[in-house]
Design an enzyme around this catalytic site. Structure first.
Site, short mmCIF file in Angstrom:
data_model
loop_
_atom_site.label_atom_id
_atom_site.label_comp_id
_atom_site.label_asym_id
_atom_site.label_seq_id
_atom_site.Cartn_x
_atom_site.Cartn_y
_atom_site.Cartn_z
N HIS A 198 27.44 -88.88 -38.41
CA HIS A 198 26.90 -88.58 -39.74
C HIS A 198 27.84 -87.59 -40.41
O HIS A 198 27.83 -86.40 -40.11
CB HIS A 198 25.49 -87.98 -39.63
CG HIS A 198 24.84 -87.72 -40.96
ND1 HIS A 198 23.48 -87.68 -41.12
CD2 HIS A 198 25.34 -87.49 -42.20
CE1 HIS A 198 23.17 -87.43 -42.38
NE2 HIS A 198 24.31 -87.31 -43.06
N HIS A 253 29.99 -86.45 -44.21
CA HIS A 253 30.29 -86.56 -45.63
C HIS A 253 31.76 -86.18 -45.85
O HIS A 253 32.15 -85.04 -45.59
CB HIS A 253 29.40 -85.62 -46.45
CG HIS A 253 27.94 -85.96 -46.37
ND1 HIS A 253 27.33 -86.79 -47.27
CD2 HIS A 253 26.99 -85.59 -45.48
CE1 HIS A 253 26.05 -86.92 -46.95
NE2 HIS A 253 25.82 -86.20 -45.86
N LYS A 262 22.53 -97.04 -45.25
CA LYS A 262 21.89 -95.72 -45.35
C LYS A 262 20.70 -95.77 -46.30
O LYS A 262 20.82 -96.21 -47.45
CB LYS A 262 22.89 -94.68 -45.85
CG LYS A 262 22.31 -93.27 -46.02
CD LYS A 262 21.80 -92.71 -44.71
CE LYS A 262 21.17 -91.32 -44.88
NZ LYS A 262 22.14 -90.24 -44.82
N HIS A 285 17.56 -90.91 -43.91
CA HIS A 285 17.25 -89.51 -44.23
C HIS A 285 15.73 -89.40 -44.22
O HIS A 285 15.05 -89.90 -45.12
CB HIS A 285 17.80 -89.13 -45.61
CG HIS A 285 17.55 -87.70 -45.97
ND1 HIS A 285 18.56 -86.76 -46.07
CD2 HIS A 285 16.40 -87.03 -46.25
CE1 HIS A 285 18.04 -85.59 -46.38
NE2 HIS A 285 16.73 -85.72 -46.49
N HIS A 318 19.87 -86.32 -38.65
CA HIS A 318 19.66 -84.87 -38.73
C HIS A 318 18.20 -84.47 -38.48
O HIS A 318 17.55 -83.85 -39.32
CB HIS A 318 20.18 -84.29 -40.04
CG HIS A 318 19.85 -85.05 -41.29
ND1 HIS A 318 18.60 -85.52 -41.57
CD2 HIS A 318 20.63 -85.41 -42.33
CE1 HIS A 318 18.61 -86.13 -42.74
NE2 HIS A 318 19.84 -86.08 -43.22
N ASP A 362 26.50 -84.03 -39.93
CA ASP A 362 26.09 -83.90 -41.33
C ASP A 362 26.95 -82.84 -42.01
O ASP A 362 26.48 -82.10 -42.88
CB ASP A 362 24.60 -83.57 -41.46
CG ASP A 362 24.09 -83.74 -42.89
OD1 ASP A 362 24.77 -84.42 -43.70
OD2 ASP A 362 23.02 -83.20 -43.21
#
Length: 345
Positions: free
Chosen positions: A14, A16, A100, A137, A175, A247
């Protein structure tokens, strides 16, 4: 006492990377230690189609410094207008590894997410049919639910009913921040759960006591200490359901240190040193490889990385506190204690 150990090169399930100047800054920090990463699609505009994912992947590879080896595992952003056949084709080509799901408004750049789950049934059925995982999420966004309860309510009112309505759908609850999340993932056969570096280390006191600490603010927000301890137990247990998803979510400092600061913790650079400290404190250094390098590939049906990294304990490691991004900076996660484990990639 163990002073050095070697594990398969880890993966980040995970991540970004953002785009543009921010990606140029943070991509090398992941590629230094990690072989692969599930790359989040919440750009502006989001990565919705196979064509979007192909273009984003090309930008990532163009930004990768020469001599570095790294494989971005692309995802599609699920919207209420996502074309099920485009998802099927992107998966069949090997371009995308997952889809996602963002409940609309749950986190950064999630406003294109799902409000009415009946509108994505066709996509979910195709994903179940072809075995394409859905990364979730896991928070509700209704204003009547306290922010510290949103994960538990999501499991009960959204995730469990959705999975029951779509047999065979493989899900990663990303997460995880609560004992509720740990217990639910452990109880399910076709589920995985990612746990971040920072949620293993901080609780909500770190954000709020002694003044607001914007660089610890993330979504899902850190919870009570009892939940952090449940995450540590899950991560260090060796349970195959749980694997690393940092994350790592960079924002420029001027957007973090702000009257309405962005949610996200940038941890790519020092994650492996942080994890070694957490696992050593739990007496579980022998299980770090499973969490960081083996359980994730097993869930996604991939082979572990053939390369290795070695972690050696010595004098405290010094990592940069900030990294330049254009005329601004991004701040690295501070665990609040010395890091003695050096990573030799």
């Amino acid at each position: 006492m163990t002073q050095s150990f070697t594990i398969r090169r880890p993966d980040d399930w995970h991540l970004h990377l953002r785009d543009g100047a921010m990606m140029d800054t943070v991509l090398p920090e992941t590629a230094r230690h990690f072989g692969r990463a599930i790359v989040m699609p919440n750009l502006v505009p989001p990565v919705v189609t196979g064509a979007d994912a192909a273009a984003y992947r090309a930008r990532i590879m163009a930004a990768l410094p020469e001599g570095m080896s790294f494989e971005p595992l692309m995802t599609l952003y699920l919207t209420e207008t996502t074309d099920p056949e485009d998802v099927r084709e992107a998966a069949a080509s090997g371009l995308v590894t997952a889809v996602k799901l963002y409940p609309a408004g749950a986190t950064t750049n999630s406003h294109s997410g799902v409000r009415d789950f009946d509108n994505v049934r066709g996509v979910l059925e195709v994903m179940a049919e072809i075995g394409l995982p859905m990364c979730v999420h896991g928070e509700v966004t209704t204003h009547d639910v306290d922010i510290f309860d949103r994960e538990a309510v999501f499991i009960e009112t959204v995730l469990d009913p959705l999975r029951r309505a779509t047999p065979g759908l493989r899900v990663v609850m990303e997460h995880i921040t609560t004992r509720d999340g740990v217990d639910y993932v452990k109880s399910q056969e076709d589920m995985g759960g990612t746990i971040t570096t920072h949620h293993l280390i901080i609780n909500r006191n770190h954000i709020l006591v002694g003044g607001i600490k914007p660089h610890y603010y993330c979504l899902p927000v850190a919870k009570r200490e009892e939940h952090r301890l449940a995450l540590v137990q899950a991560a260090t247990s060796g349970d195959r359901h749980f694997f690393l998803g940092t994350d790592s979510a960079p924002h420029p400092d001027h957007l973090k240190e702000h009257a309405c600061g962005c949610a996200g913790v940038f941890s790519a650079t020092n994650t492996m040193s942080c994890l070694a400290e957490v696992f050593e404190a739990a007496g579980a250094l022998d299980r770090l490889e499973g969490f960081a390098s083996l359980n994730g590939p097993a869930f996604y049906g991939l082979a572990p990385n053939p390369e290795t990294i070695t972690l050696t304990k010595g004098d405290p490691v010094t990592y940069p506190a900030k990294f330049p991004v254009g005329e601004d900076h991004v701040t690295l996660f501070d665990p609040g204690f010395p890091l003695h484990w050096h990573v030799e990639a």
